[in-house]
Design a protein around this motif. Structure first.
Motif, PDB file in Angstrom:
ATOM      1  N   LYS A   2      71.975  37.354 -37.529  1.00  0.00           N
ATOM      2  CA  LYS A   2      73.226  37.652 -36.850  1.00  0.00           C
ATOM      3  C   LYS A   2      72.978  38.550 -35.642  1.00  0.00           C
ATOM      4  N   GLY A   3      72.094  39.525 -35.805  1.00  0.00           N
ATOM      5  CA  GLY A   3      71.781  40.422 -34.706  1.00  0.00           C
ATOM      6  C   GLY A   3      71.107  39.710 -33.558  1.00  0.00           C
ATOM      7  N   LEU A   4      70.215  38.774 -33.872  1.00  0.00           N
ATOM      8  CA  LEU A   4      69.521  38.028 -32.826  1.00  0.00           C
ATOM      9  C   LEU A   4      70.511  37.218 -32.013  1.00  0.00           C
ATOM     10  N   ARG A   5      71.408  36.522 -32.686  1.00  0.00           N
ATOM     11  CA  ARG A   5      72.372  35.702 -31.962  1.00  0.00           C
ATOM     12  C   ARG A   5      73.268  36.577 -31.086  1.00  0.00           C
ATOM     13  N   LEU A  61      72.928  25.638 -36.093  1.00  0.00           N
ATOM     14  CA  LEU A  61      71.661  26.291 -36.397  1.00  0.00           C
ATOM     15  C   LEU A  61      70.898  25.431 -37.401  1.00  0.00           C
ATOM     16  N   ALA A  62      69.848  24.774 -36.949  1.00  0.00           N
ATOM     17  CA  ALA A  62      69.059  23.892 -37.809  1.00  0.00           C
ATOM     18  C   ALA A  62      67.977  24.661 -38.556  1.00  0.00           C
ATOM     19  N   PHE A  63      67.441  25.708 -37.928  1.00  0.00           N
ATOM     20  CA  PHE A  63      66.355  26.476 -38.533  1.00  0.00           C
ATOM     21  C   PHE A  63      66.412  27.911 -38.038  1.00  0.00           C
ATOM     22  N   CYS A  64      66.174  28.849 -38.932  1.00  0.00           N
ATOM     23  CA  CYS A  64      65.977  30.236 -38.521  1.00  0.00           C
ATOM     24  C   CYS A  64      65.029  30.887 -39.522  1.00  0.00           C
ATOM     25  N   THR A  65      64.152  31.725 -39.010  1.00  0.00           N
ATOM     26  CA  THR A  65      63.124  32.325 -39.860  1.00  0.00           C
ATOM     27  C   THR A  65      63.717  33.229 -40.929  1.00  0.00           C
ATOM     28  N   SER A  66      64.846  33.869 -40.665  1.00  0.00           N
ATOM     29  CA  SER A  66      65.430  34.758 -41.676  1.00  0.00           C
ATOM     30  C   SER A  66      65.958  33.969 -42.873  1.00  0.00           C
ATOM     31  N   LEU A 158      54.073  27.334 -23.836  1.00  0.00           N
ATOM     32  CA  LEU A 158      54.497  28.015 -25.058  1.00  0.00           C
ATOM     33  C   LEU A 158      53.737  27.394 -26.213  1.00  0.00           C
ATOM     34  N   TRP A 159      53.119  28.242 -27.018  1.00  0.00           N
ATOM     35  CA  TRP A 159      52.339  27.799 -28.169  1.00  0.00           C
ATOM     36  C   TRP A 159      52.719  28.656 -29.369  1.00  0.00           C
ATOM     37  N   LEU A 160      52.987  28.002 -30.518  1.00  0.00           N
ATOM     38  CA  LEU A 160      53.326  28.705 -31.758  1.00  0.00           C
ATOM     39  C   LEU A 160      52.374  28.242 -32.852  1.00  0.00           C
ATOM     40  N   ASP A 161      51.889  29.180 -33.677  1.00  0.00           N
ATOM     41  CA  ASP A 161      50.971  28.793 -34.739  1.00  0.00           C
ATOM     42  C   ASP A 161      51.723  28.232 -35.946  1.00  0.00           C
ATOM     43  N   GLY A 162      50.988  27.679 -36.902  1.00  0.00           N
ATOM     44  CA  GLY A 162      51.571  27.023 -38.067  1.00  0.00           C
ATOM     45  C   GLY A 162      52.351  27.935 -38.977  1.00  0.00           C
ATOM     46  N   ASP A 163      52.073  29.230 -38.917  1.00  0.00           N
ATOM     47  CA  ASP A 163      52.800  30.199 -39.733  1.00  0.00           C
ATOM     48  C   ASP A 163      53.995  30.794 -38.992  1.00  0.00           C
ATOM     49  N   LEU A 164      54.215  30.367 -37.778  1.00  0.00           N
ATOM     50  CA  LEU A 164      55.261  30.935 -36.914  1.00  0.00           C
ATOM     51  C   LEU A 164      55.170  32.459 -36.888  1.00  0.00           C
ATOM     52  N   TYR A 165      53.940  32.932 -36.873  1.00  0.00           N
ATOM     53  CA  TYR A 165      53.701  34.371 -36.810  1.00  0.00           C
ATOM     54  C   TYR A 165      53.182  34.771 -35.433  1.00  0.00           C
ATOM     55  N   ARG A 166      52.238  34.015 -34.912  1.00  0.00           N
ATOM     56  CA  ARG A 166      51.664  34.297 -33.597  1.00  0.00           C
ATOM     57  C   ARG A 166      52.008  33.186 -32.622  1.00  0.00           C
ATOM     58  N   GLY A 167      52.009  33.567 -31.369  1.00  0.00           N
ATOM     59  CA  GLY A 167      52.261  32.600 -30.322  1.00  0.00           C
ATOM     60  C   GLY A 167      51.576  33.027 -29.047  1.00  0.00           C
ATOM     61  N   GLY A 168      51.665  32.163 -28.066  1.00  0.00           N
ATOM     62  CA  GLY A 168      51.075  32.453 -26.772  1.00  0.00           C
ATOM     63  C   GLY A 168      51.871  31.783 -25.669  1.00  0.00           C
ATOM     64  N   SER A 169      51.747  32.318 -24.486  1.00  0.00           N
ATOM     65  CA  SER A 169      52.400  31.736 -23.321  1.00  0.00           C
ATOM     66  C   SER A 169      51.508  31.962 -22.113  1.00  0.00           C
ATOM     67  N   ILE A 188      55.718  36.734 -33.408  1.00  0.00           N
ATOM     68  CA  ILE A 188      57.094  36.267 -33.499  1.00  0.00           C
ATOM     69  C   ILE A 188      57.827  37.101 -34.543  1.00  0.00           C
ATOM     70  N   MET A 189      58.906  37.728 -34.140  1.00  0.00           N
ATOM     71  CA  MET A 189      59.721  38.499 -35.074  1.00  0.00           C
ATOM     72  C   MET A 189      60.866  37.648 -35.627  1.00  0.00           C
ATOM     73  N   GLU A 190      61.464  36.837 -34.768  1.00  0.00           N
ATOM     74  CA  GLU A 190      62.551  35.945 -35.172  1.00  0.00           C
ATOM     75  C   GLU A 190      62.474  34.668 -34.343  1.00  0.00           C
ATOM     76  N   LEU A 191      62.877  33.570 -34.963  1.00  0.00           N
ATOM     77  CA  LEU A 191      62.903  32.288 -34.273  1.00  0.00           C
ATOM     78  C   LEU A 191      64.095  31.503 -34.787  1.00  0.00           C
ATOM     79  N   GLU A 192      64.804  30.868 -33.869  1.00  0.00           N
ATOM     80  CA  GLU A 192      65.910  29.984 -34.217  1.00  0.00           C
ATOM     81  C   GLU A 192      65.724  28.670 -33.487  1.00  0.00           C
ATOM     82  N   ALA A 193      66.105  27.578 -34.167  1.00  0.00           N
ATOM     83  CA  ALA A 193      66.136  26.263 -33.543  1.00  0.00           C
ATOM     84  C   ALA A 193      67.545  25.722 -33.696  1.00  0.00           C
TER      85      ALA A 193
END
Length: 197
Positions: A2-5, A61-66, A158-169, A188-193
């Motif tokens: 909710k805070g992210l949105r 909201l199809a996906f969110c890490t929380s 934009l690159w995201l790892d399989g654990d959605l923990y690390r990424g790169g740009s 990555i602290m939070e991600l939404e799709a």
């Protein structure tokens, strides 16, 4: 989430970040009392950059890490049944907000897919959008170990790892983008799709 949105919708200015403690407390109370938005972004922020075919449609909201956890496989599973565009929004360890618009649902693929409608964006602190340059068609590629958007010279926009923990740009030829985060490598602290409803 909710805070992210809320923060994604409102985006405080630099001047607001520098307010005194009392004003910050009042602002926090206002944020907590405000209802969560229905859409991923109040469309005025990105609406000028979205393809006309999605304008006026609602998003879900199809996906969110929380809710769904930090797993690229879970993201792919939640994308099943969606064929339309996806808005991917991330917040990193520095609080930086950025992401991508994909012209089609995120999925496993052996090669790159998507169209020139795909773009990357960043709030640093103002909205910056990086559209397709026409130099290549390396829009989106998803495998079990990573999700990549944009490419060129061995670098990904934009690159995201399989654990959605690390990424790169990194700057890439597909979008001629700047580094989306404050650092080329980020956590990555939070991600939404968000997908079209």
């Amino acid at each position: 989430m909710k805070g992210l949105r809320w923060r994604y919708t409102r985006l405080p200015s630099q001047a607001e970040d520098d307010l005194s403690g009392k004003e910050d407390e009042e602002e926090e109370e206002e944020k907590e009392a405000a209802p969560a938005p229905e859409d991923p972004v109040e469309p005025q922020l990105l609406s000028l950059h979205l393809p006309p075919r999605v304008t006026g449609h609602s998003w879900s909201l199809a996906f969110c890490t929380s809710r769904d956890g930090f797993s690229l496989r879970s993201l792919y599973r939640r994308m099943e049944g969606h064929s339309g565009p996806v808005l991917l929004v991330l917040r990193d360890q520095d609080g930086q907000m950025f992401g991508a618009f994909s012209s089609s649902a995120l999925r496993l693929s052996k090669g790159f897919y998507g169209t020139g409608e795909t773009f990357l964006f960043s709030f640093s602190p103002q909205l910056k959008v990086f559209k397709w340059t026409g130099n290549n068609s390396f829009f989106v590629k998803g495998d079990l170990d990573s999700l990549m958007m944009g490419s060129g010279s061995g670098q990904f926009g934009l690159w995201l790892d399989g654990d959605l923990y690390r990424g790169g740009s990194h700057p890439c030829a597909t979008f001629n983008n700047e580094v989306l985060a404050r650092q080329e490598q980020f956590c990555i602290m939070e991600l939404e799709a968000w997908a079209l409803s």
